[in-house]
Design a protein around this motif. Structure first.
Motif, PDB file in Angstrom:
ATOM      1  N   ARG A 195       0.836  -1.201   0.000  1.00 41.61           N
ATOM      2  CA  ARG A 195       0.000   0.000   0.000  1.00 41.61           C
ATOM      3  C   ARG A 195       0.873   1.255   0.000  1.00 41.61           C
ATOM      4  O   ARG A 195       1.956   1.279   0.596  1.00 41.61           O
ATOM      5  CB  ARG A 195      -0.886   0.016   1.237  1.00 41.61           C
ATOM      6  N   ALA A 196       0.388   2.293  -0.668  1.00 42.99           N
ATOM      7  CA  ALA A 196       1.062   3.590  -0.647  1.00 42.99           C
ATOM      8  C   ALA A 196       0.003   4.680  -0.668  1.00 42.99           C
ATOM      9  O   ALA A 196      -1.106   4.481  -1.179  1.00 42.99           O
ATOM     10  CB  ALA A 196       2.004   3.748  -1.832  1.00 42.99           C
ATOM     11  N   LEU A 223      -1.215   7.875  -2.256  1.00 38.96           N
ATOM     12  CA  LEU A 223      -1.048   8.603  -3.508  1.00 38.96           C
ATOM     13  C   LEU A 223      -2.068   9.729  -3.618  1.00 38.96           C
ATOM     14  O   LEU A 223      -3.187   9.624  -3.116  1.00 38.96           O
ATOM     15  CB  LEU A 223      -1.216   7.670  -4.707  1.00 38.96           C
ATOM     16  N   LYS A 276      -3.807  11.542  -6.751  1.00 36.73           N
ATOM     17  CA  LYS A 276      -3.997  11.509  -8.202  1.00 36.73           C
ATOM     18  C   LYS A 276      -4.713  12.759  -8.698  1.00 36.73           C
ATOM     19  O   LYS A 276      -4.561  13.155  -9.849  1.00 36.73           O
ATOM     20  CB  LYS A 276      -4.787  10.258  -8.588  1.00 36.73           C
ATOM     21  N   ALA A 335      -3.409   3.205  -2.431  1.00 36.28           N
ATOM     22  CA  ALA A 335      -3.348   2.459  -3.686  1.00 36.28           C
ATOM     23  C   ALA A 335      -2.301   1.357  -3.560  1.00 36.28           C
ATOM     24  O   ALA A 335      -1.397   1.433  -2.731  1.00 36.28           O
ATOM     25  CB  ALA A 335      -2.993   3.395  -4.847  1.00 36.28           C
ATOM     26  N   GLU A 336      -2.425   0.342  -4.377  1.00 38.71           N
ATOM     27  CA  GLU A 336      -1.450  -0.747  -4.415  1.00 38.71           C
ATOM     28  C   GLU A 336      -0.373  -0.428  -5.452  1.00 38.71           C
ATOM     29  O   GLU A 336      -0.684  -0.076  -6.590  1.00 38.71           O
ATOM     30  CB  GLU A 336      -2.131  -2.068  -4.760  1.00 38.71           C
ATOM     31  N   ILE A 337       0.892  -0.528  -5.025  1.00 37.53           N
ATOM     32  CA  ILE A 337       2.013  -0.341  -5.943  1.00 37.53           C
ATOM     33  C   ILE A 337       2.986  -1.501  -5.747  1.00 37.53           C
ATOM     34  O   ILE A 337       2.883  -2.270  -4.791  1.00 37.53           O
ATOM     35  CB  ILE A 337       2.739   1.007  -5.713  1.00 37.53           C
ATOM     36  N   ASP A 338       3.930  -1.618  -6.663  1.00 33.77           N
ATOM     37  CA  ASP A 338       4.930  -2.673  -6.555  1.00 33.77           C
ATOM     38  C   ASP A 338       5.856  -2.421  -5.372  1.00 33.77           C
ATOM     39  O   ASP A 338       6.176  -1.265  -5.050  1.00 33.77           O
ATOM     40  CB  ASP A 338       5.764  -2.750  -7.830  1.00 33.77           C
ATOM     41  N   SER A 393       0.411  10.614 -10.615  1.00 30.58           N
ATOM     42  CA  SER A 393       0.163  10.637  -9.177  1.00 30.58           C
ATOM     43  C   SER A 393       1.438  11.029  -8.452  1.00 30.58           C
ATOM     44  O   SER A 393       2.535  10.997  -9.015  1.00 30.58           O
ATOM     45  CB  SER A 393      -0.319   9.264  -8.680  1.00 30.58           C
ATOM     46  N   ARG A 444       3.316  10.255  -4.621  1.00 30.75           N
ATOM     47  CA  ARG A 444       3.304   9.552  -3.346  1.00 30.75           C
ATOM     48  C   ARG A 444       3.785  10.506  -2.268  1.00 30.75           C
ATOM     49  O   ARG A 444       4.857  11.097  -2.376  1.00 30.75           O
ATOM     50  CB  ARG A 444       4.206   8.323  -3.397  1.00 30.75           C
ATOM     51  N   ASN A 496       8.797  11.415  -4.529  1.00 35.02           N
ATOM     52  CA  ASN A 496       8.417  10.021  -4.276  1.00 35.02           C
ATOM     53  C   ASN A 496       8.586   9.791  -2.788  1.00 35.02           C
ATOM     54  O   ASN A 496       9.695   9.588  -2.300  1.00 35.02           O
ATOM     55  CB  ASN A 496       9.289   9.070  -5.079  1.00 35.02           C
ATOM     56  N   GLY A 525       3.382   4.723   3.205  1.00 36.84           N
ATOM     57  CA  GLY A 525       2.958   3.430   2.713  1.00 36.84           C
ATOM     58  C   GLY A 525       3.530   2.345   3.602  1.00 36.84           C
ATOM     59  O   GLY A 525       4.017   2.607   4.712  1.00 36.84           O
TER      60      GLY A 525
END
Length: 308
Positions: free
Chosen positions: A2-3, A5, A7, A18-21, A60, A62, A98, A102
């Motif tokens: 989770r992070a 963000l 947008k 939101a889900e990020i890698d 977006s 972060r 960035n 998260g």
């Protein structure tokens, strides 16, 4: 992972999960499993769109400047930190765009310091941005023991740390804040002046020749110059609040820089009880919108923290 963000710029609800890698640490970096994260006015300003003209167009952003957590992975060349180490760290958001908010954050190892023993993760998370800014501002002021520092917005998080660090260095501190903040600030050893139209005159009554330096965390700007002695120092924390020099006053814009060594100094002072932290409220990460709404209120005293 989770992070947090943004947008679309707007109200607290635009700070969304939101889900990020999961990021991998590169050479000289560490990945931190976050435990607590401070939410700052700078995060609110980005989310609300107040700084949109200064930001590039991208899908977006972060949010987040600092973290307290546990080292989860280390990159090539990192020798002083190991997985499992409790740490705090800072990123300069306007340089990276960035942030840390998260489940995990990747930071340069030299922007990280061991977490302060005896403090909770939430308490430790309040230290990096404001603690380093206060420390670096005092270094820039270059005052000798016994000289006078005026701190505006002294009841805010940055001003509160600055007043404590200045007293630790043997400086005379005059704190400008609301009348309701008098007792907590005088308890730190500061002399108190109520904020308002008469503040400069009240400062001059205490220091007829003018203070040696002012740290203007309240963004008062040029109206404060008469409180500063000739050839003194004016420390601004945002460029728009930096006035034009007069009477030889040195104008310095304090732009915080991540520095693990200096962050270690802040940590040690907190461990020793010389730097008190304050938490106004703590919210779980998935209630980040509530945390932003809390910080939007006037007169918040202490940090608003996200727990992970």
């Amino acid at each position: 992972m989770r992070a947090v963000l943004v947008k679309t710029f707007g109200g607290p609800e635009t700070a969304e999960i939101a889900e990020i890698d999961l990021p991998a640490p590169g050479p000289g970096q560490v990945r931190i499993r976050n435990q607590a994260l401070a939410v700052h006015p700078a995060d609110v300003a980005v989310r609300a769109g107040f700084l949109a003209a200064l930001l590039p167009e991208q899908p977006s952003f972060r949010l987040g400047w600092d973290t307290a957590g546990i080292v989860d992975a280390v990159g090539e060349g990192v020798e002083d930190l190991r997985t499992g180490d409790p740490v705090i760290g800072l990123t300069h958001w306007f340089a990276t765009r960035n942030g840390t908010h998260g489940d995990y954050a990747v930071l340069p190892a030299d922007a990280v310091a061991p977490a302060p023993a005896g403090l909770t993760a939430a308490e430790a998370a309040t230290l990096p941005l404001n603690g380093l800014t206060a420390l670096q501002a005092l270094d820039a002021a270059d005052l000798r023991e016994g000289q006078t520092l005026l701190v505006t917005g002294a009841a805010g998080n940055l001003g509160h740390f600055a007043a404590q660090l200045a007293r630790y260095r043997g400086l005379r501190v005059i704190a400008v804040a609301r009348a309701t903040d008098r007792d907590p600030l005088t308890a730190l050893g500061a002399e108190f002046v109520e904020a308002g139209e008469d503040a400069v005159a009240a400062v001059r009554a205490l220091v007829p020749a003018g203070v040696d330096a002012v740290l203007d965390t309240a963004l008062t700007g040029a109206a404060l110059l008469p409180a500063v002695r000739a050839e003194g120092t004016f420390l601004a924390v945002r460029p728009p609040a930096a006035p034009e020099s007069e009477r030889g006053i040195r104008i310095v814009v304090v732009n915080v820089r991540p520095d693990g060594r200096q962050l270690g100094e802040v940590t040690k002072l907190a461990e020793d009880g010389r730097l008190a932290t304050r938490i106004a409220a703590a919210y779980p990460l998935d209630r980040v919108a509530d945390a932003h709404a809390h910080l939007d209120r006037a007169g918040v005293r202490g940090a608003v923290v996200l727990t992970v």
